[in-house]
Motif scaffolding. Structure first.
Motif, PDB file in Angstrom:
ATOM      1  N   GLN A   1      31.286  27.337  33.104  1.00 52.80           N
ATOM      2  CA  GLN A   1      30.850  25.926  33.108  1.00 52.80           C
ATOM      3  C   GLN A   1      29.246  25.872  33.187  1.00 52.80           C
ATOM      4  O   GLN A   1      28.697  26.259  33.937  1.00 52.80           O
ATOM      5  N   ASN A   2      28.898  25.079  31.954  1.00 51.70           N
ATOM      6  CA  ASN A   2      27.425  24.893  31.682  1.00 51.70           C
ATOM      7  C   ASN A   2      26.603  26.112  31.735  1.00 51.70           C
ATOM      8  O   ASN A   2      25.546  26.108  32.263  1.00 51.70           O
ATOM      9  N   HIS A   3      27.106  27.239  31.234  1.00 52.59           N
ATOM     10  CA  HIS A   3      26.395  28.440  31.139  1.00 52.59           C
ATOM     11  C   HIS A   3      25.914  28.966  32.443  1.00 52.59           C
ATOM     12  O   HIS A   3      24.750  29.666  32.577  1.00 52.59           O
ATOM     13  N   PHE A   4      26.865  28.475  33.214  1.00 54.62           N
ATOM     14  CA  PHE A   4      26.436  29.011  34.923  1.00 54.62           C
ATOM     15  C   PHE A   4      27.409  30.085  35.364  1.00 54.62           C
ATOM     16  O   PHE A   4      28.220  29.806  35.607  1.00 54.62           O
ATOM     17  N   TRP A   5      26.904  31.514  35.326  1.00 56.75           N
ATOM     18  CA  TRP A   5      27.611  32.444  35.470  1.00 56.75           C
ATOM     19  C   TRP A   5      28.079  32.478  37.014  1.00 56.75           C
ATOM     20  O   TRP A   5      29.251  33.348  37.129  1.00 56.75           O
ATOM     21  N   PRO A   6      27.397  32.365  37.844  1.00 56.56           N
ATOM     22  CA  PRO A   6      28.045  32.597  39.225  1.00 56.56           C
ATOM     23  C   PRO A   6      29.405  31.962  39.654  1.00 56.56           C
ATOM     24  O   PRO A   6      29.939  32.211  40.445  1.00 56.56           O
ATOM     25  N   THR A   7      29.562  30.631  38.762  1.00 59.14           N
ATOM     26  CA  THR A   7      31.053  30.141  39.022  1.00 59.14           C
ATOM     27  C   THR A   7      31.803  30.389  37.857  1.00 59.14           C
ATOM     28  O   THR A   7      32.988  29.830  37.881  1.00 59.14           O
ATOM     29  N   ALA A   8      31.507  31.475  37.123  1.00 58.40           N
ATOM     30  CA  ALA A   8      32.571  31.807  36.034  1.00 58.40           C
ATOM     31  C   ALA A   8      33.973  32.394  36.422  1.00 58.40           C
ATOM     32  O   ALA A   8      33.962  32.908  37.588  1.00 58.40           O
ATOM     33  N   LEU A   9      34.877  32.034  35.580  1.00 59.34           N
ATOM     34  CA  LEU A   9      36.241  32.421  36.029  1.00 59.34           C
ATOM     35  C   LEU A   9      36.683  33.702  35.103  1.00 59.34           C
ATOM     36  O   LEU A   9      36.188  33.846  34.023  1.00 59.34           O
ATOM     37  N   TYR A  10      37.185  34.831  35.652  1.00 58.91           N
ATOM     38  CA  TYR A  10      37.549  35.940  35.133  1.00 58.91           C
ATOM     39  C   TYR A  10      39.054  36.491  35.270  1.00 58.91           C
ATOM     40  O   TYR A  10      39.810  35.659  35.909  1.00 58.91           O
ATOM     41  N   ASN A  11      39.440  37.375  34.515  1.00 63.43           N
ATOM     42  CA  ASN A  11      40.720  38.138  34.876  1.00 63.43           C
ATOM     43  C   ASN A  11      41.963  36.942  34.648  1.00 63.43           C
ATOM     44  O   ASN A  11      42.875  36.990  35.289  1.00 63.43           O
ATOM     45  N   ILE A  12      41.799  36.197  33.625  1.00 59.79           N
ATOM     46  CA  ILE A  12      42.609  35.206  33.489  1.00 59.79           C
ATOM     47  C   ILE A  12      43.824  35.387  32.404  1.00 59.79           C
ATOM     48  O   ILE A  12      43.516  35.778  31.102  1.00 59.79           O
ATOM     49  N   LYS A  13      45.168  35.692  32.580  1.00 53.80           N
ATOM     50  CA  LYS A  13      45.782  36.246  31.850  1.00 53.80           C
ATOM     51  C   LYS A  13      46.676  35.357  30.815  1.00 53.80           C
ATOM     52  O   LYS A  13      46.746  34.278  31.503  1.00 53.80           O
ATOM     53  N   PRO A  14      47.364  35.437  29.842  1.00 53.95           N
ATOM     54  CA  PRO A  14      47.995  34.359  29.155  1.00 53.95           C
ATOM     55  C   PRO A  14      49.106  33.770  29.943  1.00 53.95           C
ATOM     56  O   PRO A  14      49.973  34.904  30.401  1.00 53.95           O
ATOM     57  N   GLN A  15      49.413  32.792  30.109  1.00 57.48           N
ATOM     58  CA  GLN A  15      50.674  32.217  30.730  1.00 57.48           C
ATOM     59  C   GLN A  15      51.948  32.488  30.031  1.00 57.48           C
ATOM     60  O   GLN A  15      52.923  33.131  30.498  1.00 57.48           O
ATOM     61  N   PHE A  16      51.910  32.572  28.604  1.00 61.77           N
ATOM     62  CA  PHE A  16      52.954  32.857  27.797  1.00 61.77           C
ATOM     63  C   PHE A  16      52.305  32.755  26.315  1.00 61.77           C
ATOM     64  O   PHE A  16      51.529  32.587  26.022  1.00 61.77           O
ATOM     65  N   THR A  17      53.387  33.354  25.665  1.00 56.64           N
ATOM     66  CA  THR A  17      52.856  33.599  24.157  1.00 56.64           C
ATOM     67  C   THR A  17      54.055  32.788  23.336  1.00 56.64           C
ATOM     68  O   THR A  17      55.385  32.843  23.765  1.00 56.64           O
ATOM     69  N   VAL A  18      53.448  32.374  22.040  1.00 63.33           N
ATOM     70  CA  VAL A  18      54.314  31.662  21.238  1.00 63.33           C
ATOM     71  C   VAL A  18      54.083  32.003  19.851  1.00 63.33           C
ATOM     72  O   VAL A  18      53.004  31.812  19.263  1.00 63.33           O
ATOM     73  N   GLY A  19      54.796  33.107  19.307  1.00 63.48           N
ATOM     74  CA  GLY A  19      54.379  33.692  18.153  1.00 63.48           C
ATOM     75  C   GLY A  19      53.126  34.444  18.448  1.00 63.48           C
ATOM     76  O   GLY A  19      52.938  35.382  19.155  1.00 63.48           O
ATOM     77  N   THR A  20      52.222  34.296  17.279  1.00 71.10           N
ATOM     78  CA  THR A  20      50.713  34.815  17.466  1.00 71.10           C
ATOM     79  C   THR A  20      49.800  33.932  18.491  1.00 71.10           C
ATOM     80  O   THR A  20      48.559  34.214  18.461  1.00 71.10           O
TER      81      THR A  20
END
Length: 414
Positions: A199-218
């Motif tokens: 958010q707003n190029h502010f790294w201390p609040t960045a979110l990591y390790n987010i996996k895809p919830q599901f896939t639809v084709g590609t």
């Protein structure tokens, strides 16, 4: 041979297990106005491989010191990657910054330094996270800045939604997005693909390790609620000192001592007030002056005076002024002091002429940071979001960046 390989593997595993996260280091008091940008105006370089980026900073000692730069390649989690320098750089870093000039016709003398990457000495070979480090002539680290290099291989589309959690309905923003991998082979997306949201190029609040919830084709779909939520915050406060002698809407008066002193109107607590939209640059700043043509060398440094009324709920908490102009630093230089005569927290800080965003943040006695205790959190707040897509195939030695996406809460929906 097996004994040797076993111990070599143990050494390498131990080394990288203890590799330190490359946080951004803020400069000493004599170095000010660090500007680091790519082709866009945002002061966080996000560039395609081969594109140019520029670092600029001032040394208030005006002694024409020698400064050197080093470049570190990092993995997704900002720890140094396993690549050798020869694997991610063409040429050699640890070169002296040769482009510098002294200020011209200013009350505060300073030396202005500029560095462009890539240059004749060094070019980047791979994508990923990078850290640029600046050293003095004694090889002492002065400051560092992060940047990212990517290839536009996959397409990323995102939107910002209101939280579905009733507790944070009016305070949080949710980033939902899709990654279209058409033409790029992804066999196991939950293992091979990683995502960061900033958010707003502010790294201390960045979110990591987010996996895809599901896939639809590609297409990889990320339609989370809690997992990709951010507090909305509030619009940044701002002031403009481009004209040394004329007060603007935020400046109550101007004095001249050894330098010009700009006194801002006392600010107010906004956490308990209705949200009001006021355009900002999301914490950023722009150097500009009416007293010269070359803003890098002719813009003046002035002493800007911040003030915030004391409220009993603050107790013995510490209050800081920060924004991109000091890289959100929490140091003694940015710490406000209580003035018994005025009943305000006050701070005097040297700032180069220009348009600046800033905010007040509170640090509790136990060290906990409350970034929005003064300003409040509102889901209406206009925020930029950057989505970085990392990829590492089986056997690869580093995390590449195969695509980016951007979205803004200006068009937030339910």
């Amino acid at each position: 041979m097996r004994f040797f390989l076993k111990h070599l593997l143990f050494f390498l595993t131990s080394f990288y297990a203890f590799a330190q996260v490359q946080e951004e280091i803020n400069p000493p008091a004599n170095i000010k106005t660090v500007i680091f940008k790519g082709p866009t105006e945002d002061q966080f370089p996000v560039v395609q491989l081969g594109e140019s980026m520029t670092l600029e900073f001032d040394d208030l000692t005006a002694s024409e010191q020698d400064y050197y730069y080093k470049i570190i390649h990092c993995d997704y989690d900002w720890t140094p990657s396993q690549l050798l320098k020869s694997q991610y750089l063409n040429g050699i870093d640890n070169q002296r910054i040769i482009d510098y000039e002294n200020s011209y016709n200013t009350l505060q003398p300073y030396s202005n330094y500029r560095l462009t990457i890539p240059n004749n000495e060094v070019q980047l070979k791979v994508t990923g996270n990078y850290v640029l480090e600046i050293y003095n002539m004694n090889q002492e680290l002065q400051f560092s800045r992060r940047f990212v290099v990517y290839k536009d291989v996959v397409q990323v589309g995102g939107v910002v939604k209101r939280s579905r959690n009733f507790e944070f309905l009016n305070e949080k923003q949710i980033v939902q997005f899709n990654i279209n991998t058409t033409g790029f082979p992804v066999v196991n997306p939950k293992q091979e693909v990683k995502v960061s949201i900033i958010q707003n190029h502010f790294w201390p609040t960045a979110l990591y390790n987010i996996k895809p919830q599901f896939t639809v084709g590609t297409e990889l779909v990320y339609k989370y609620d809690q997992e990709t939520s951010f507090l909305g915050g509030n619009e940044f406060l701002n002031f403009d000192t481009k004209d040394l002698r004329t007060p603007t809407f935020a400046i109550s008066k101007i004095d001249f001592k050894e330098l010009y002193h700009h006194y801002l109107f006392p600010n107010e607590f906004r956490y308990d007030r209705p949200y009001t939209y006021f355009p900002d640059v999301n914490g950023d700043f722009v150097v500009r002056t009416l007293q010269g043509d070359d803003v890098s060398r002719e813009a003046e440094y002035t002493k800007v005076h911040f003030s915030l009324p004391y409220e009993a709920e603050l107790g013995l908490d510490q209050v800081y002024v920060y924004g991109k102009f000091n890289n959100y630093d929490l140091s003694e230089e940015n710490l406000m002091a209580y003035n018994e005569e005025t009943g305000n927290f006050e701070l005097e800080y040297p700032i180069k002429q220009g348009f600046y965003n800033y905010k007040f943040v509170v640090q509790k006695e136990d060290g906990t940071l409350r970034p929005n205790q003064v300003s409040g959190d509102f889901h209406f707040t206009e925020n930029n979001y950057l989505i970085l897509v990392y990829y590492r195939d089986f056997g690869d030695f580093y995390d590449s960046i195969i695509g980016i996406g951007t979205t803004n809460s200006r068009d937030i929906s339910n």
